[in-house]
Design a protein around this motif. Structure first.
Motif, PDB file in Angstrom:
ATOM      1  N   VAL A 136       0.842  -1.200   0.000  1.00  0.00           N
ATOM      2  CA  VAL A 136       0.000   0.000   0.000  1.00  0.00           C
ATOM      3  C   VAL A 136       0.878   1.251   0.000  1.00  0.00           C
ATOM      4  CG1 VAL A 136      -1.733   1.296   1.304  1.00  0.00           C
ATOM      5  CG2 VAL A 136      -1.866  -1.199   1.178  1.00  0.00           C
ATOM      6  N   ILE A 137       1.935   1.233   0.805  1.00  0.00           N
ATOM      7  CA  ILE A 137       2.870   2.361   0.857  1.00  0.00           C
ATOM      8  C   ILE A 137       3.549   2.551  -0.489  1.00  0.00           C
ATOM      9  CG2 ILE A 137       5.020   3.188   1.889  1.00  0.00           C
ATOM     10  CD1 ILE A 137       4.141   1.739   4.486  1.00  0.00           C
ATOM     11  N   ALA A 138       3.996   1.427  -1.085  1.00  0.00           N
ATOM     12  CA  ALA A 138       4.660   1.489  -2.387  1.00  0.00           C
ATOM     13  C   ALA A 138       3.723   2.066  -3.442  1.00  0.00           C
ATOM     14  CB  ALA A 138       5.124   0.093  -2.794  1.00  0.00           C
ATOM     15  N   ASP A 145       9.073   0.919 -10.388  1.00  0.00           N
ATOM     16  CA  ASP A 145      10.316   0.138 -10.423  1.00  0.00           C
ATOM     17  C   ASP A 145      11.473   0.816  -9.700  1.00  0.00           C
ATOM     18  OD1 ASP A 145       9.022  -1.800 -11.888  1.00  0.00           O
ATOM     19  OD2 ASP A 145       9.700  -1.043 -13.838  1.00  0.00           O
ATOM     20  N   PHE A 146      11.360   2.130  -9.452  1.00  0.00           N
ATOM     21  CA  PHE A 146      12.424   2.823  -8.731  1.00  0.00           C
ATOM     22  C   PHE A 146      12.579   2.298  -7.306  1.00  0.00           C
ATOM     23  CE2 PHE A 146      11.897   5.944 -12.119  1.00  0.00           C
ATOM     24  CZ  PHE A 146      13.211   6.306 -12.373  1.00  0.00           C
ATOM     25  N   LEU A 147      11.547   1.651  -6.790  1.00  0.00           N
ATOM     26  CA  LEU A 147      11.627   1.119  -5.435  1.00  0.00           C
ATOM     27  C   LEU A 147      12.669   0.006  -5.314  1.00  0.00           C
ATOM     28  CD1 LEU A 147       7.839   1.068  -4.515  1.00  0.00           C
ATOM     29  CD2 LEU A 147       9.604   2.512  -3.488  1.00  0.00           C
ATOM     30  N   ASP A 148      13.098  -0.566  -6.454  1.00  0.00           N
ATOM     31  CA  ASP A 148      14.122  -1.607  -6.438  1.00  0.00           C
ATOM     32  C   ASP A 148      15.524  -1.035  -6.610  1.00  0.00           C
ATOM     33  OD1 ASP A 148      12.346  -3.818  -6.161  1.00  0.00           O
ATOM     34  OD2 ASP A 148      11.805  -3.611  -8.272  1.00  0.00           O
ATOM     35  N   LEU A 149      15.638   0.301  -6.693  1.00  0.00           N
ATOM     36  CA  LEU A 149      16.925   0.963  -6.864  1.00  0.00           C
ATOM     37  C   LEU A 149      17.361   1.625  -5.558  1.00  0.00           C
ATOM     38  CD1 LEU A 149      16.414   2.703 -10.325  1.00  0.00           C
ATOM     39  CD2 LEU A 149      17.474   0.476  -9.854  1.00  0.00           C
ATOM     40  N   THR A 153      19.919   7.138  -5.975  1.00  0.00           N
ATOM     41  CA  THR A 153      19.579   7.427  -7.372  1.00  0.00           C
ATOM     42  C   THR A 153      18.314   8.275  -7.488  1.00  0.00           C
ATOM     43  OG1 THR A 153      18.222   5.424  -7.661  1.00  0.00           O
ATOM     44  CG2 THR A 153      20.602   5.218  -8.050  1.00  0.00           C
ATOM     45  N   TYR A 154      17.651   8.570  -6.358  1.00  0.00           N
ATOM     46  CA  TYR A 154      16.395   9.320  -6.363  1.00  0.00           C
ATOM     47  C   TYR A 154      16.669  10.823  -6.377  1.00  0.00           C
ATOM     48  CZ  TYR A 154      13.878   5.076  -4.806  1.00  0.00           C
ATOM     49  OH  TYR A 154      13.334   3.825  -4.689  1.00  0.00           O
TER      50      TYR A 154
END
Length: 255
Positions: A136-138, A145-149, A153-154
């Protein structure tokens, strides 16, 4: 049970010796900063909070008003137990969610998904609670897909999005908020503000520092006016807003 009880709280920060010996006009009568005084060993200190007592319970929605340096953020940090008082006693009952620094508790070398757990644990969520809410947060963060980086890098806006998403999915009794969070593009900002208002209303006790009278009127029912770390006025929201506006020589309509 949600309770904040502050008894005769004083908080002092020591001032290291300055290289300049130039005498400057006293700031005691100016509406900015804390009080400058001598500590126990004669060392110069800034007294950010001065003999402050306050009790809040369920249903209280407290606005913090005051000039820059009046002690609003410092008071929130004392309530969050980030700053131990120099003197006095702090009693807190209930889970506290401090939305004071969105970057605090984030690891730049870990992935966004891992940071959901890192910051969530920092905010007092259990591993079981985080596993239940991670998706839910994601989804709320819209980072895909940035959540896997790694978070390094953000962009700053992406980091703020994720931190905000995590912080506003905590089940809390007491919400401490320093200004309304402004992050992301216009569409996400609207979504974030709606979530924040919902989060604030669901909490049992709210303490909010903001320079916007509109925000304070939307979310609060009473107020404290701080001046040099002391309580100058406390009570009905509109009455305290009027008192602050009169002392600052501005309109009480909005700011």
């Amino acid at each position: 049970m949600a309770l904040i009880k502050l008894e005769n709280i004083t908080l002092e920060f020591p001032v290291h010796a300055s290289k300049s010996d130039r005498k400057r006009p006293s700031s005691a009568d100016k509406p900015i900063g804390g009080q400058l005084s001598s500590g126990q060993a004669g060392q110069m200190v800034v007294r950010a909070l001065d003999k402050l007592s306050l009790t809040l319970g369920p249903g209280d929605r407290l606005a913090l008003l005051g000039h820059n340096g009046a002690g609003k953020t410092t008071l929130l940090r004392v309530m969050a137990r980030l700053y131990p008082p120099t003197h006095g006693r702090v009693t807190i009952q209930g889970r506290v969610a401090p939305l004071l620094n969105l970057s605090f508790g984030l690891d730049m070398d870990s992935t966004g998904y891992d940071n959901i757990f890192i910051r969530g644990l920092f905010l007092g969520m259990s591993k079981a609670e985080l596993k239940k809410k991670a998706d839910v947060i994601a989804e709320f963060s819209e980072l895909g897909d940035f959540l896997d980086l790694p978070m390094r890098t953000y962009s700053s806006g992406m980091r703020a999005r994720l931190a905000f998403a995590i912080s506003t999915h905590v089940e809390t009794d007491i919400l401490l908020l320093d200004e309304v969070v402004a992050t992301g593009d216009a569409r996400f900002l609207q979504k974030a503000n709606e979530k924040l208002e919902s989060f604030a209303r669901e909490s049992k006790l709210l303490v909010l520092a903001s320079h916007s009278n509109k925000v304070l009127r939307d979310l609060c029912n009473k107020a404290v006016l701080l001046e040099h770390g002391r309580i100058k006025a406390f009570g009905d929201l509109e009455e305290v807003i009027e008192t602050y506006a009169a002392s600052a020589g501005v309109s009480a309509k909005d700011g």
